[in-house]
Design a protein around this motif. Structure first.
Motif: not given
Length: 314
Positions: A126-143
């Motif tokens: 189990y990896l606790d891995a919350p994210i930040s960066g928004g949809a645009a960065r998610a699409a670019k692989g830049e979270l």
């Protein structure tokens, strides 16, 4: 990074649970980086969109994770994460031994620790891995990923993490630490959005040129990332949800609960949370979080651009 240079054999397989604005981009980033990606969403149209873009869509949760080395859960909260894991079609019983469950939802650290214990008792990681960066960065692989978990969990998740994120912070060897870091981020984000909306609507009340206010403030010491990012929504009169009011009703509520248990005062969080609650109660809960400006306008009589324009719900 290219996976093919590191993995001359079978490419790692990832399952993405939740193909909304964030999960879709994360799945696409992994697919682009060479992973075999299977997607699942409770909304058939989201899964169909992923399949149309060249991904593989699964009809059930268990089908999605059956062969996955990495399962990335991109749902809204702890309750949904627990349902994904242990609900009627829960994936914990279907994942193969040694696979890793990557939890991206924002949640109370205590719940992250409990879920980790339950998952790891089944021979999974189990990896606790919350994210930040928004949809645009998610699409670019830049979270930005705020991860915590065992070295084995990080190792198992590494191909997916590297594909999805520009920055992966390894914050500890136990689940819950990543969640706690995310709550500090959400404290600041929620307060900064409220402050930005208060400021730009106060400027409107003064009869100032809002475009010029934006230009001046973004070049001045009072600027914040949230002012720079959210105020353009207000200037355009466009409250189509990119990040909804209800997200901060939830997240600042978690911060306040955490603080209360520690007997720690969070007066700025408390004030901001009341504004999000008021906006939600006024019917804006599913609209963009910059809708706090609309609430301030209603309370004060200030005039904002596009005030009569309804947000696009499509």
């Amino acid at each position: 990074m290219s996976l093919h240079a590191e993995s001359p054999g079978r490419a790692p397989t990832a399952a993405v649970i939740g193909l909304g604005s964030m999960g879709f981009g994360m799945a696409q980033s992994m697919k682009r980086d060479g992973l075999e990606v299977v997607g699942y969403d409770i909304t058939p149209a989201a899964a169909e969109r992923f399949a149309a873009e060249g991904g593989r869509a699964a009809a059930t949760l268990r089908e999605a994770v059956h062969d996955a080395d990495v399962v990335v859960s991109v749902v809204v909260n702890a309750a949904q994460t627990e349902a994904v894991l242990f609900g009627a079609d829960g994936v914990a019983a279907a994942m193969k031994p040694g696979a890793v469950f990557v939890s991206s939802a924002t949640m109370d650290p205590a719940i992250a620790r409990r879920l980790s214990e339950q998952v790891e008792a089944l021979g999974l990681h189990y990896l606790d891995a919350p994210i930040s960066g928004g949809a645009a960065r998610a699409a670019k692989g830049e979270l930005t990923i705020m991860g915590s978990g065992s070295p084995q969990a990080f190792a198992a998740a590494r191909p997916a993490l590297d594909a999805m994120a520009a920055k992966v912070y390894e914050l500890g060897d136990a689940a819950g630490t990543g969640a706690a870091f995310k709550m500090i981020n959400q404290l600041l984000a929620g307060v900064h959005i409220a402050a930005a909306c208060e400021a730009i609507t106060f400027a409107a009340k003064q009869g100032l040129d809002l475009e010029k206010v934006y230009e001046v403030i973004t070049a001045s010491a009072g600027n914040s990332w949230m002012f720079e990012n959210r105020v353009p929504h207000v200037l355009a009169g466009d409250y189509t949800p990119l990040s909804a009011i209800e997200i901060f009703v939830k997240d600042l509520g978690i911060v306040q609960d955490m603080a209360r248990s520690e007997r720690y005062p969070v007066p700025l969080v408390a004030a901001a949370l009341q504004m999000y609650l008021a906006a939600s109660g006024a019917g804006m809960g599913r609209d963009d979080d910059s809708s706090l400006a609309r609430l301030y306008a209603q309370l004060s009589g200030a005039k904002l651009p596009g005030q009569n324009k309804e947000p696009d719900k499509a």
